[in-house]
Design a protein around this motif. Structure first.
Motif, mmCIF file in Angstrom:
data_model
loop_
_atom_site.group_PDB
_atom_site.id
_atom_site.type_symbol
_atom_site.label_atom_id
_atom_site.label_comp_id
_atom_site.label_asym_id
_atom_site.label_seq_id
_atom_site.Cartn_x
_atom_site.Cartn_y
_atom_site.Cartn_z
ATOM 1 N N LYS B 154 41.411 41.994 32.398
ATOM 2 C CA LYS B 154 39.602 41.405 33.391
ATOM 3 C C LYS B 154 39.059 40.391 33.359
ATOM 4 C CE LYS B 154 36.857 45.508 34.224
ATOM 5 N NZ LYS B 154 36.721 46.807 34.866
ATOM 6 N N LYS B 155 38.189 41.678 32.400
ATOM 7 C CA LYS B 155 37.071 39.995 32.129
ATOM 8 C C LYS B 155 37.613 39.441 31.328
ATOM 9 C CE LYS B 155 33.776 43.782 30.737
ATOM 10 N NZ LYS B 155 32.793 44.559 31.586
ATOM 11 N N ILE B 158 38.042 36.874 33.665
ATOM 12 C CA ILE B 158 37.359 36.251 34.338
ATOM 13 C C ILE B 158 36.201 34.955 33.241
ATOM 14 C CG2 ILE B 158 34.819 36.157 35.097
ATOM 15 C CD1 ILE B 158 35.638 38.685 36.730
ATOM 16 N N VAL B 159 36.750 35.325 32.052
ATOM 17 C CA VAL B 159 35.746 34.250 31.154
ATOM 18 C C VAL B 159 36.187 33.475 31.301
ATOM 19 C CG1 VAL B 159 35.186 34.326 28.597
ATOM 20 C CG2 VAL B 159 35.038 36.640 29.860
ATOM 21 N N LYS B 162 35.729 31.147 33.769
ATOM 22 C CA LYS B 162 34.641 30.546 33.416
ATOM 23 C C LYS B 162 34.789 29.548 32.658
ATOM 24 C CE LYS B 162 29.902 31.058 34.543
ATOM 25 N NZ LYS B 162 29.563 30.821 35.641
ATOM 26 N N SER B 188 41.910 44.812 39.400
ATOM 27 C CA SER B 188 40.926 44.497 39.264
ATOM 28 C C SER B 188 41.331 43.129 38.456
ATOM 29 C CB SER B 188 40.255 45.791 37.806
ATOM 30 O OG SER B 188 40.521 46.207 38.022
ATOM 31 N N LEU B 191 42.512 40.619 40.882
ATOM 32 C CA LEU B 191 41.561 40.128 40.833
ATOM 33 C C LEU B 191 40.529 39.071 39.768
ATOM 34 C CD1 LEU B 191 39.722 40.671 43.671
ATOM 35 C CD2 LEU B 191 38.321 42.100 41.847
ATOM 36 N N ARG B 195 40.867 34.680 40.793
ATOM 37 C CA ARG B 195 39.850 33.825 40.251
ATOM 38 C C ARG B 195 40.115 33.052 39.045
ATOM 39 N NH1 ARG B 195 36.611 30.954 40.905
ATOM 40 N NH2 ARG B 195 34.555 30.478 39.139
ATOM 41 N N GLU B 198 41.935 29.800 40.812
ATOM 42 C CA GLU B 198 41.244 29.593 41.704
ATOM 43 C C GLU B 198 40.815 28.194 40.741
ATOM 44 O OE1 GLU B 198 39.043 31.979 44.826
ATOM 45 O OE2 GLU B 198 37.660 31.288 43.137
ATOM 46 N N ILE B 202 40.639 24.131 41.427
ATOM 47 C CA ILE B 202 39.361 23.407 41.481
ATOM 48 C C ILE B 202 38.896 22.601 40.354
ATOM 49 C CG2 ILE B 202 37.224 23.472 41.913
ATOM 50 C CD1 ILE B 202 37.463 25.937 43.029
ATOM 51 N N LEU B 244 39.982 42.892 47.077
ATOM 52 C CA LEU B 244 41.046 42.392 46.506
ATOM 53 C C LEU B 244 41.889 41.405 48.306
ATOM 54 C CD1 LEU B 244 43.257 41.664 44.221
ATOM 55 C CD2 LEU B 244 44.607 43.925 45.088
ATOM 56 N N ASN B 247 39.787 37.982 48.035
ATOM 57 C CA ASN B 247 39.975 36.712 46.824
ATOM 58 C C ASN B 247 41.170 36.769 47.445
ATOM 59 O OD1 ASN B 247 38.014 37.116 45.258
ATOM 60 N ND2 ASN B 247 37.637 38.397 46.287
ATOM 61 N N SER B 250 41.581 34.070 50.075
ATOM 62 C CA SER B 250 40.993 32.781 49.798
ATOM 63 C C SER B 250 42.213 31.847 49.338
ATOM 64 C CB SER B 250 39.490 33.061 49.867
ATOM 65 O OG SER B 250 39.499 32.743 48.739
#
Lengths: 147, 818
Positions: B154-155, B158-159, B162, B188, B191, B195, B198, B202, B244, B247, B250
């Motif tokens: 999960k980390k 998200i990274v 980024k 998680s 999630l 992310r 998304e 974008i 969740l 998210n 969205s």
């Protein structure tokens, strides 16, 4: 859709935690934000029946809540889901409360580095990363053993 | 060296700010010194860095510790690493050079056998990734994403999100991980996957189509979460996994909006209906999900029935007691009003109730919404509520917004003229101190245009009645005094109602009394008083032909006389001029002081006309944008710099200056409010200056010679110095004359610039077409430092026989100074 910053301020405006997920602010801006946000929120807090949301500086919305003598403040995007972040803020406080066993301001003052470690288990780079309370607490307990 | 704890205690013990500073300075110096020690052991370093972090929270300087935290995180001990990474995340950011030194440590630690150390490195990268770090380390993140460790997966997601943000090109490496991630049932990890999708969507347009195919997966997850029973680990206020859900909704919104074919429209509609109807609103967590659902409903092309469901949900939100819920409801309704105006209308009464809410954010939104739903059907009801708001509310900062909006709405939707005027008068009565000058001029123009004598009588007597009751509302006073000057004869010897019950017969002495009261009013600011007095003087001179009683007329004369000694020059000049007229014989005065003709329609729409006019003018100056506009094209630079040469002030080259100058040039035009104000002053000035002209001819006094400033084969530009009182202001009349032999000139414009230390106001022209031998006039008013020389840079532009001619020249031929 991201958290720009998370602040914990006491009623006198002293910062107890500052975390800037958004790296675009200069040092001066950061200090200005802190004092302006404190002024804005504490004045709202004085009058009753205010919502927990307020727009700040065109591009931010603050989602905040006072727990005892501390203001917990999120700075989020204007079109973000305010209710969701308010819930997340409460989630964060609940974790703190369990971790410190009835958390108070002094816990945060003397254990500020632990506060950051907790924060890093819940949020990452301005995103919510973990939503299970028990898992976070387990992890924190384990990490403390490692140290 | 003392421990962290004793340092914190020392800071807390400090009684004064000075004490605290002393403690902080001392400790900071000690830390610096110890960092200079090459043989510093990690334990001391760790303690020092932890102190440094405390200083960071206090807002102190910490830059000297940046390299030290890199040294600390390179230590093999977990304790050191943990604090080292924490400090790196706080003290460094992506914009710093030292970041390159971090690459190696991150690379090593992301391959560390201990998952928690990998976690630390990931957190750090997620917080302070730079595009360079992103490119150097994405492979490590990629590897971790495919590991079996949920905590790291999960980390890593998200990274990865980024990193894609930092360098969109990287999305191709992460895109193929999504099929595996999206099937994960752990909240998680999901999630994180959401992310990542998304972020890719974008940041990288090319990959969008590949993401849309995951819509059914997202719908599936939503269905699973909403129908699952109680899950203690993920339950928040009785809702399963709201974070969740929010998210997923969205992401669904973003993807569905980009799906041009609406392949999944039906399924999306179904799931949204399911989410919206399965949840009981009430708890904040439930509302958060519902709110996200409503946002999605109104962003994507939804079914009509779904939209109705959405508006009803917002209606439910509005009727709760919780201010947070109401806040988001009003906020969302504001964006929904354009999509579903009728459905929003149904919540009118709830919206109106929020006008009296305790929270200003809610009141503000309720106001905005009230104006947004206002139409010809509901104007009577809504305006009543808005007036009540004006009357009872203490939000002075909102009031000018309300009066402007209200005037606009009344102009647009009023059911009849009488109602229109009654509303405006009531508005003036309750918040006459919060109307801008353009509203005042707008109302005056409306009164002038009113052709129904009975209605006019009604208007004037209502105004008078209101003003007699309360003379402290500036807008009301100005409008009343002006109307009395113009139309006193309509209401003399009529009775007007004052307040609820009282009524009064209007006589000349009642009017005099009102004038007296207004003159002696002390509640207005200096500028307001000046404006009011000038209006009063005009009213007085106009009344001099309307009053019959010689004693009243004498009182009027005394008012004028008293003002000929006024400290304010504008007032004094006006009083002197009027005194001159006062002495003329009645016949002449009747002609001079006749009622003003109705101006051409100058409703608020004409304001926007002014604005576009100014844009046109700006573009004529070489397509420069006006004041606040963005980039100034290079072509204008010469001209602008040229203009700046005239400028006595220094520092002339930066673009802000150019913009300022531009706005100076167009001073009167760029601000619609101002210019309209000028226009209304013009209403007054025109007769006044005509008057001066005619008195001077009758008394055969000196005629002021015009100075020719420029001439070519088509036009002549003349300036007539009108008044140079030597106190820093000057009034000049410009005349554009066309030659007898010339063809008709069209769209004649005069653009004038003055040095930046001076300010120029230009009235609107008497027309923009000049026939042969004719001329048009404009009055220029200059304000600046007394004694300064007047320099004008003039650009005259006109159309002749289908082509446009621009001529530019400088003029400084006045004998007088400011």
């Amino acid at each position: 859709m991201t958290i720009h910053f998370l602040l914990i301020l006491n009623r006198q405006g002293k910062a107890r935690l500052v975390k800037w997920f958004n790296n675009d602010y200069s040092n001066q801006e950061r200090q200005r934000y802190l004092s302006e946000i404190h002024r804005l929120i504490s004045s709202r807090d004085d009058s009753k029946y205010q919502s927990n949301f307020v727009e700040y500086e065109q591009q931010h919305k603050l989602v905040y809540r006072r727990y005892a003598g501390l203001y917990f403040v999120f700075g989020i995007d204007l079109n973000d889901n305010e209710l969701n972040y308010l819930e997340s803020l409460h989630f964060f406080v609940e974790i703190l409360d369990e971790y410190f066993n009835n958390v108070c301001e002094l816990d945060l003052v003397f254990n500020f580095y632990k506060l950051y470690n907790i924060l890093d288990e819940i949020y990452l780079g301005g995103q919510i990363q973990e939503i299970s309370k028990s898992r976070i607490l387990e992890r924190l307990a384990y990490l403390d053993k490692l140290a | 060296m003392a421990s962290l704890k004793s340092f914190i205690k020392a800071v807390r013990k400090a009684k004064t700010i000075a004490d605290e500073r002393a403690v902080v300075r001392k400790e900071s110096a000690l830390i610096r010194t110890s960092f200079r020690d090459a043989g510093l052991d990690q334990t001391t370093r760790r303690i020092n860095i932890s102190k440094l972090l405390y200083l960071y929270i206090m807002g102190e300087k910490t830059h000297f510790g940046q390299v030290e935290c890199l040294k600390l995180l390179a230590s093999p001990r977990f304790l050191d690493k943990r604090l080292g990474y924490l400090a790196a995340m706080l003290l460094l950011d992506e914009n710093q050079e030292v970041l390159t030194l971090l690459t190696n440590s991150l690379d090593n630690d992301m391959q560390h056998p201990n998952a928690y150390i990998v976690g630390l490195a990931l957190s750090c990268l997620g917080n302070i990734a730079s595009p360079e770090l992103a490119r150097d380390l994405y492979t490590n993140v990629e590897t971790i994403m495919t590991s079996n460790n949920g905590y790291l997966k999960k980390k890593a997601c998200i990274v990865a999100a980024k990193l894609v943000e930092k360098d969109p090109e990287l999305s191709e490496f992460f895109l193929n991980k999504i099929p595996q991630l999206i099937n994960d049932k752990s909240s998680s990890t999901l999630l994180g996957a959401v992310r990542l999708m998304e972020s890719i969507y974008i940041n990288n347009e090319d990959d969008r189509s590949q993401l849309i195919k995951y819509i059914p997966k997202i719908i599936g997850h939503l269905k699973r979460v909403t129908t699952s029973g109680y899950m203690p680990d993920y339950d928040v206020g009785g809702v399963t996994d709201p974070f969740l859900q929010v998210n997923l909704l969205s992401l669904l919104r973003i993807l569905a909006n980009g799906d041009g074919n609406q392949t999944y429209a039906e399924d999306i509609n179904d799931i949204l209906t399911q989410v919206a109807s399965n949840l009981e609103s009430g708890k904040n967590s439930a509302n958060a999900v519902l709110y996200e659902c409503v946002k999605t409903i109104f962003t994507i092309p939804s079914d009509q029935s779904l939209k109705i469901l959405g508006v009803n949900l917002l209606g439910k939100f509005l009727s709760t007691k919780d201010n947070n819920t109401r806040y988001v409801a009003l906020d969302t309704l504001l964006s929904v009003i354009n999509i579903e105006p009728l459905a929003v209308q149904r919540h009118r009464s709830t919206i109106v109730n929020c006008l009296s809410d305790g929270d200003i954010s809610i009141r503000r939104r309720a106001l905005e919404l009230s104006f947004a739903i206002l139409n010809d059907q509901n104007i009577r009801v809504l305006v009543r509520e808005i007036l009540t708001f004006l009357e009872t509310s203490g939000d002075n900062e909102l009031k000018s917004y309300v009066t402007s909006q209200l005037t606009l709405a009344a102009n647009k939707y009023s059911p009849n003229d009488k109602w229109h005027f009654d509303t405006l008068i009531r508005m003036l009565k309750v918040s006459g101190n919060f109307v801008t000058s353009d509203i005042i001029s707008n109302i005056l123009a409306l009164i002038l245009q009113c052709n129904d004598i009975e209605l006019k009588r009604h208007i004037i007597s209502s105004l008078l009645g209101a003003c007699l009751e309360d003379s402290t509302q500036f807008g009301l006073s100005i409008i009343t005094i002006w109307s009395i000057g113009e139309y006193a004869d309509l209401i003399l010897n009529q009775t007007v109602e004052i307040g609820e019950k009282k009524s009064k017969l209007i006589t000349e002495s009642v009017i005099l009394q009102l004038i007296d009261e207004l003159i002696n009013n002390t509640t207005y600011s200096q500028a307001e008083t000046t404006q009011l007095i000038t209006y009063i003087l005009t009213a007085v001179i106009k009344l001099s032909i309307k009053f019959k009683d010689s004693q009243s007329i004498e009182s009027l004369r005394l008012i004028l006389n008293a003002r000929t000694y006024d400290n304010n020059l504008e007032i004094q000049i006006r009083a002197l001029e009027y005194q001159e007229i006062f002495a003329q014989d009645t016949q002449l005065k009747k002609g001079l002081l006749a009622r003003m003709p109705a101006p051409p329609l100058k409703e608020r729409e004409s304001l926007s006309l002014h604005a576009t006019g100014s844009v046109k003018k700006s573009t004529s100056m070489g397509s420069a944008t006006n004041g606040s506009g963005p980039a100034v094209p290079p072509s204008t630079d010469d001209l602008l710099l040229d203009l700046l040469d005239d400028n006595n002030s220094t520092s002339a080259t930066n673009s802000t200056n150019q913009n300022e100058l531009l706005s100076d040039i167009f001073g009167s035009n760029t601000k619609p409010a101002r210019s309209n104000n000028d226009a209304i002053l013009d209403l007054f000035n025109t007769p006044a200056s005509n008057v001066t002209a005619s008195t001077s001819t009758t008394s055969n006094s000196t005629t002021i010679p015009s100075i020719e400033a420029y001439a070519n084969s088509h036009v002549r530009v003349l300036f007539t110095p009108k008044s140079f009182p030597q106190n820093g202001t000057a009034v000049i009349e410009s005349i554009i004359e066309s030659h007898e032999s010339s063809a008709i000139l069209e769209q004649v414009q005069l653009l004038i610039a003055v040095p930046k230390s001076q300010k120029l106001t230009i009235t609107s022209t008497s027309g923009d077409t000049v026939s042969p031998g004719q001329s048009i006039k404009q009055t220029l008013k200059l304000v600046g430092k007394a004694g300064a020389k007047i320099k004008l840079r003039v650009k005259v532009r006109y159309g002749i026989a289908g082509s446009v001619v621009d001529e530019q020249f400088d003029f400084a031929g006045f004998e007088h100074t400011l």
